[in-house]
Design a protein around this motif. Structure first.
Motif, PDB file in Angstrom:
ATOM      1  N   LEU A 111       1.269 -28.823 -17.326  1.00 19.10           N
ATOM      2  CA  LEU A 111       1.267 -27.533 -17.677  1.00 19.10           C
ATOM      3  C   LEU A 111       2.551 -27.311 -18.399  1.00 19.10           C
ATOM      4  O   LEU A 111       2.570 -26.614 -19.565  1.00 19.10           O
ATOM      5  CB  LEU A 111       1.302 -26.487 -16.554  1.00 19.10           C
ATOM      6  N   THR A 112       3.718 -27.778 -17.874  1.00 21.14           N
ATOM      7  CA  THR A 112       5.214 -27.762 -18.514  1.00 21.14           C
ATOM      8  C   THR A 112       5.028 -28.620 -19.736  1.00 21.14           C
ATOM      9  O   THR A 112       5.571 -28.165 -20.823  1.00 21.14           O
ATOM     10  CB  THR A 112       6.195 -28.436 -17.490  1.00 21.14           C
ATOM     11  N   PHE A 252      10.548 -20.503 -22.692  1.00 24.11           N
ATOM     12  CA  PHE A 252      10.032 -21.336 -21.465  1.00 24.11           C
ATOM     13  C   PHE A 252       9.844 -20.597 -20.168  1.00 24.11           C
ATOM     14  O   PHE A 252       9.088 -20.435 -19.675  1.00 24.11           O
ATOM     15  CB  PHE A 252      10.708 -22.697 -21.483  1.00 24.11           C
ATOM     16  N   PHE A 253      11.225 -20.174 -20.128  1.00 25.37           N
ATOM     17  CA  PHE A 253      11.472 -19.219 -18.968  1.00 25.37           C
ATOM     18  C   PHE A 253      11.017 -17.746 -18.886  1.00 25.37           C
ATOM     19  O   PHE A 253      11.255 -16.927 -18.001  1.00 25.37           O
ATOM     20  CB  PHE A 253      12.730 -19.516 -18.305  1.00 25.37           C
ATOM     21  N   GLU A 254      10.680 -17.252 -20.118  1.00 30.89           N
ATOM     22  CA  GLU A 254      10.478 -16.185 -20.344  1.00 30.89           C
ATOM     23  C   GLU A 254      11.298 -14.889 -19.944  1.00 30.89           C
ATOM     24  O   GLU A 254      11.190 -14.133 -18.972  1.00 30.89           O
ATOM     25  CB  GLU A 254       8.942 -15.531 -19.613  1.00 30.89           C
ATOM     26  N   SER A 255      12.598 -15.373 -20.497  1.00 30.91           N
ATOM     27  CA  SER A 255      13.744 -14.622 -19.960  1.00 30.91           C
ATOM     28  C   SER A 255      14.615 -14.338 -21.119  1.00 30.91           C
ATOM     29  O   SER A 255      15.297 -15.485 -21.208  1.00 30.91           O
ATOM     30  CB  SER A 255      14.441 -15.402 -18.655  1.00 30.91           C
ATOM     31  N   ASP A 256      15.014 -13.307 -21.494  1.00 33.13           N
ATOM     32  CA  ASP A 256      15.842 -13.019 -22.677  1.00 33.13           C
ATOM     33  C   ASP A 256      17.222 -13.040 -22.407  1.00 33.13           C
ATOM     34  O   ASP A 256      18.085 -13.379 -23.457  1.00 33.13           O
ATOM     35  CB  ASP A 256      15.389 -11.816 -23.450  1.00 33.13           C
ATOM     36  N   GLY A 321      14.525 -32.826 -18.653  1.00 31.81           N
ATOM     37  CA  GLY A 321      13.369 -33.303 -17.682  1.00 31.81           C
ATOM     38  C   GLY A 321      12.408 -32.405 -17.290  1.00 31.81           C
ATOM     39  O   GLY A 321      12.585 -31.343 -16.636  1.00 31.81           O
ATOM     40  N   PRO A 322      11.283 -32.604 -17.726  1.00 30.37           N
ATOM     41  CA  PRO A 322       9.994 -31.664 -17.509  1.00 30.37           C
ATOM     42  C   PRO A 322       9.713 -31.429 -15.970  1.00 30.37           C
ATOM     43  O   PRO A 322       9.281 -30.358 -15.604  1.00 30.37           O
ATOM     44  CB  PRO A 322       9.051 -32.207 -18.296  1.00 30.37           C
ATOM     45  N   ASP A 323      10.217 -32.708 -15.238  1.00 34.72           N
ATOM     46  CA  ASP A 323       9.884 -32.276 -13.633  1.00 34.72           C
ATOM     47  C   ASP A 323      10.785 -31.378 -13.119  1.00 34.72           C
ATOM     48  O   ASP A 323      10.517 -30.148 -12.410  1.00 34.72           O
ATOM     49  CB  ASP A 323      10.020 -33.550 -12.903  1.00 34.72           C
ATOM     50  N   ARG A 324      11.946 -31.290 -13.654  1.00 33.58           N
ATOM     51  CA  ARG A 324      12.936 -30.199 -13.222  1.00 33.58           C
ATOM     52  C   ARG A 324      12.731 -29.073 -13.799  1.00 33.58           C
ATOM     53  O   ARG A 324      12.917 -28.163 -13.130  1.00 33.58           O
ATOM     54  CB  ARG A 324      14.468 -30.692 -13.485  1.00 33.58           C
ATOM     55  N   LEU A 325      12.299 -28.792 -15.116  1.00 32.61           N
ATOM     56  CA  LEU A 325      12.031 -27.742 -15.511  1.00 32.61           C
ATOM     57  C   LEU A 325      10.676 -27.114 -14.734  1.00 32.61           C
ATOM     58  O   LEU A 325      10.686 -25.816 -14.320  1.00 32.61           O
ATOM     59  CB  LEU A 325      11.398 -27.862 -17.025  1.00 32.61           C
ATOM     60  N   THR A 326      10.022 -27.867 -14.273  1.00 29.77           N
ATOM     61  CA  THR A 326       8.728 -27.281 -13.581  1.00 29.77           C
ATOM     62  C   THR A 326       8.981 -26.907 -12.104  1.00 29.77           C
ATOM     63  O   THR A 326       8.744 -25.855 -11.838  1.00 29.77           O
ATOM     64  CB  THR A 326       7.715 -28.280 -13.373  1.00 29.77           C
ATOM     65  N   MET A 327      10.063 -27.541 -11.623  1.00 30.67           N
ATOM     66  CA  MET A 327      10.710 -26.957 -10.363  1.00 30.67           C
ATOM     67  C   MET A 327      11.288 -25.668 -10.270  1.00 30.67           C
ATOM     68  O   MET A 327      11.094 -24.735  -9.590  1.00 30.67           O
ATOM     69  CB  MET A 327      11.876 -28.143  -9.670  1.00 30.67           C
ATOM     70  N   LEU A 328      11.975 -25.722 -11.665  1.00 30.79           N
ATOM     71  CA  LEU A 328      12.939 -24.213 -11.623  1.00 30.79           C
ATOM     72  C   LEU A 328      11.930 -23.170 -11.959  1.00 30.79           C
ATOM     73  O   LEU A 328      11.977 -22.169 -11.552  1.00 30.79           O
ATOM     74  CB  LEU A 328      13.732 -24.677 -12.705  1.00 30.79           C
ATOM     75  N   TYR A 330       8.546 -22.858 -11.188  1.00 28.72           N
ATOM     76  CA  TYR A 330       7.775 -22.443  -9.940  1.00 28.72           C
ATOM     77  C   TYR A 330       8.452 -22.206  -8.658  1.00 28.72           C
ATOM     78  O   TYR A 330       7.885 -22.023  -7.632  1.00 28.72           O
ATOM     79  CB  TYR A 330       6.758 -23.468  -9.803  1.00 28.72           C
ATOM     80  N   GLY A 331       9.820 -22.576  -8.532  1.00 26.17           N
ATOM     81  CA  GLY A 331      10.548 -22.398  -7.345  1.00 26.17           C
ATOM     82  C   GLY A 331      10.280 -23.680  -6.465  1.00 26.17           C
ATOM     83  O   GLY A 331       9.980 -23.401  -5.149  1.00 26.17           O
ATOM     84  N   VAL A 332       9.984 -24.897  -6.903  1.00 28.31           N
ATOM     85  CA  VAL A 332       9.576 -26.024  -6.149  1.00 28.31           C
ATOM     86  C   VAL A 332      10.670 -26.954  -5.753  1.00 28.31           C
ATOM     87  O   VAL A 332      11.742 -27.029  -6.684  1.00 28.31           O
ATOM     88  CB  VAL A 332       8.709 -26.920  -6.843  1.00 28.31           C
ATOM     89  N   ASN A 333      11.199 -26.917  -4.463  1.00 29.79           N
ATOM     90  CA  ASN A 333      12.345 -27.741  -3.935  1.00 29.79           C
ATOM     91  C   ASN A 333      12.382 -29.124  -3.717  1.00 29.79           C
ATOM     92  O   ASN A 333      13.589 -29.713  -3.413  1.00 29.79           O
ATOM     93  CB  ASN A 333      12.952 -26.913  -2.982  1.00 29.79           C
ATOM     94  N   ASP A 334      11.073 -29.847  -3.916  1.00 29.80           N
ATOM     95  CA  ASP A 334      11.189 -31.378  -3.627  1.00 29.80           C
ATOM     96  C   ASP A 334      10.063 -31.943  -4.824  1.00 29.80           C
ATOM     97  O   ASP A 334       9.019 -31.950  -4.875  1.00 29.80           O
ATOM     98  CB  ASP A 334      10.467 -31.578  -2.252  1.00 29.80           C
ATOM     99  N   LEU A 335      10.647 -32.937  -5.388  1.00 26.36           N
ATOM    100  CA  LEU A 335      10.139 -33.337  -6.713  1.00 26.36           C
ATOM    101  C   LEU A 335       9.007 -34.431  -6.236  1.00 26.36           C
ATOM    102  O   LEU A 335       8.094 -34.283  -6.830  1.00 26.36           O
ATOM    103  CB  LEU A 335      11.119 -34.446  -7.466  1.00 26.36           C
ATOM    104  N   ARG A 336       8.992 -34.894  -4.992  1.00 26.33           N
ATOM    105  CA  ARG A 336       7.682 -35.669  -4.500  1.00 26.33           C
ATOM    106  C   ARG A 336       6.827 -35.048  -4.378  1.00 26.33           C
ATOM    107  O   ARG A 336       5.541 -35.676  -4.494  1.00 26.33           O
ATOM    108  CB  ARG A 336       8.279 -36.328  -3.010  1.00 26.33           C
ATOM    109  N   LEU A 337       6.583 -33.592  -4.027  1.00 28.59           N
ATOM    110  CA  LEU A 337       5.408 -33.002  -4.142  1.00 28.59           C
ATOM    111  C   LEU A 337       4.615 -33.116  -5.214  1.00 28.59           C
ATOM    112  O   LEU A 337       3.394 -33.102  -5.273  1.00 28.59           O
ATOM    113  CB  LEU A 337       5.885 -31.586  -3.866  1.00 28.59           C
ATOM    114  N   PHE A 338       5.173 -33.223  -6.694  1.00 25.07           N
ATOM    115  CA  PHE A 338       4.557 -33.442  -7.742  1.00 25.07           C
ATOM    116  C   PHE A 338       3.598 -34.575  -7.661  1.00 25.07           C
ATOM    117  O   PHE A 338       2.746 -34.785  -8.390  1.00 25.07           O
ATOM    118  CB  PHE A 338       5.502 -33.376  -8.959  1.00 25.07           C
TER     119      PHE A 338
END
Ligand code: DAH
Length: 350
Positions: A111-112, A252-256, A321-328, A330-338
């Motif tokens: 998605l990211t 990306f983050f929908e934040s002006d 890093g798209p993984d990190r952007l995704t974590m930020l 959606y508020g995911v705190n462990d990369l391994r979940l992906f």
């Protein structure tokens, strides 16, 4: 004639007791077959007088017809019963609930990536795709990365078979080799115009994909994603990088009110180089500086390896890093979940 009536009712009950077509045909044979009772009676007529033949014969025929129609009736009844059984076996209960086939969804990192491609696409960037098994040249040498650079060490990089000892093959450690691959193709297409002293359309591309390093903990995975960006022209500057990347992050983050910081850094393939940090002004992550990308002005040696004159062409590159952007996001705190493939986690992004 009573004997004949008896025979008819005997036949009828024999037919009734037959419950399959085979049983019925066997029962039929006893009465109507070659040596069946009716046939035997017919044979017996031969010894009778003409008058007796007439009356007896007529009576036997009546009995024979009665037996034949009893047989027909039973045949029809058995066929009907068989049809009913078959219909019952094949019956569909349309009132039963359907079997659910849950709808799948894209992986959050996909998605990211789609989001990154859409946003940069809207800013005129192409999307390029390249090999995950790279040569030493594209991954390091062409990117101005010296032979003694730590990223080249066995501890950091997965080397694979193929290639030669001084130019081994490896799983690309970043998407930066796509800068060279894409630029070389672009320059090749415009070589004639360039040689004739004319210009070329600017290179504006992103290259998302999988990358690999010997690294594994809550925030590092041996396989992870990167997205490279490259913009080369005759008049492209750091100001453009700031502009484009700020626009990207805010969209990306929908934040002006998201703020960016370019922190001086070092990469062999850019000079000057900067880490890009972002800071949210509201929400759970507000107030913290979060590193999201490396960037810089493309080093003259790299521009040269693209087949361009660094005195004329200039530009910038970034790698995020798209993984990190995704974590930020959606508020995911462990990369391994992906990468665990747990549907309970993944289905939350449907
Ligand atoms: N390739 C770098 C890395 O993996 C990231 C990066 C930094 C990419 C600066 C760039 C750049 O294009 O300009 O750490």
């Amino acid at each position: 004639m009573n004997a004949l009536d008896d025979m008819v009712s005997l036949a009828r009950s024999a037919f009734e007791q037959a419950h399959t077509p085979t049983e019925l045909e066997n029962a039929k044979a006893q009465f109507l077959g070659k040596s069946g009772r009716i046939t035997e009676l017919m044979k017996g007529l031969a010894t009778l007088s003409v008058d007796e033949k007439k009356s007896q014969g007529a009576a036997i025929n009546v009995a024979k017809q009665a037996i034949e129609s009893a047989l027909q009736e039973r045949r029809a009844a058995l066929a009907e019963a068989e049809l009913q059984t078959q219909l019952k076996a094949e019956a569909l209960d349309v009132t039963l609930p359907g079997r659910e086939r849950p709808a799948g969804g894209l992986h959050p990192v996909s998605l990211t990536l789609e989001r990154i491609e859409a946003i940069f696409g809207s800013m005129g960037f192409d999307v390029a795709d390249g090999p995950e098994i790279e040569s030493d040249w594209f991954n390091f040498t062409a990117l101005n990365t010296p032979a003694d650079h730590p990223a080249r060490s066995m501890h950091d990089t997965f080397y694979v078979e193929g290639g030669s000892p001084d130019a081994p093959n490896l799983l690309r450690t970043h998407t930066s080799p796509m800068q060279i691959r894409h630029a070389v193709q672009h320059v090749k297409r415009h070589r004639a115009a360039l040689d004739a002293g004319q210009g070329m359309p600017e290179i504006r591309v992103i290259a998302p994909g999988r990358t690999y390093r010997v690294d594994s903990d809550a925030t590092h995975s041996p396989m992870f994603h990167q997205c490279e960006g490259l913009w080369i022209g005759e008049n492209v500057s750091f100001k453009d990088l700031k502009h484009v990347f700020t626009d990207f992050c805010r969209t990306f983050f929908e934040s002006d009110d998201l703020v960016l910081r370019f922190r001086p850094s070092f990469f062999p393939f850019t000079e000057p180089s900067a880490e890009i940090d972002i800071q949210f002004q509201s929400g759970p992550l507000a107030g913290r500086w979060l590193e999201v990308a490396g960037s810089g002005q493309v080093h003259p040696n790299v521009v040269r390896n693209m087949g361009l004159d660094p005195e004329r062409f200039i530009g910038f590159a970034f790698g995020m890093g798209p993984d990190r952007l995704t974590m930020l996001r959606y508020g995911v705190n462990d990369l391994r979940l992906f990468f665990d493939g747990d549907v309970r986690f993944l289905s939350q992004f449907r």
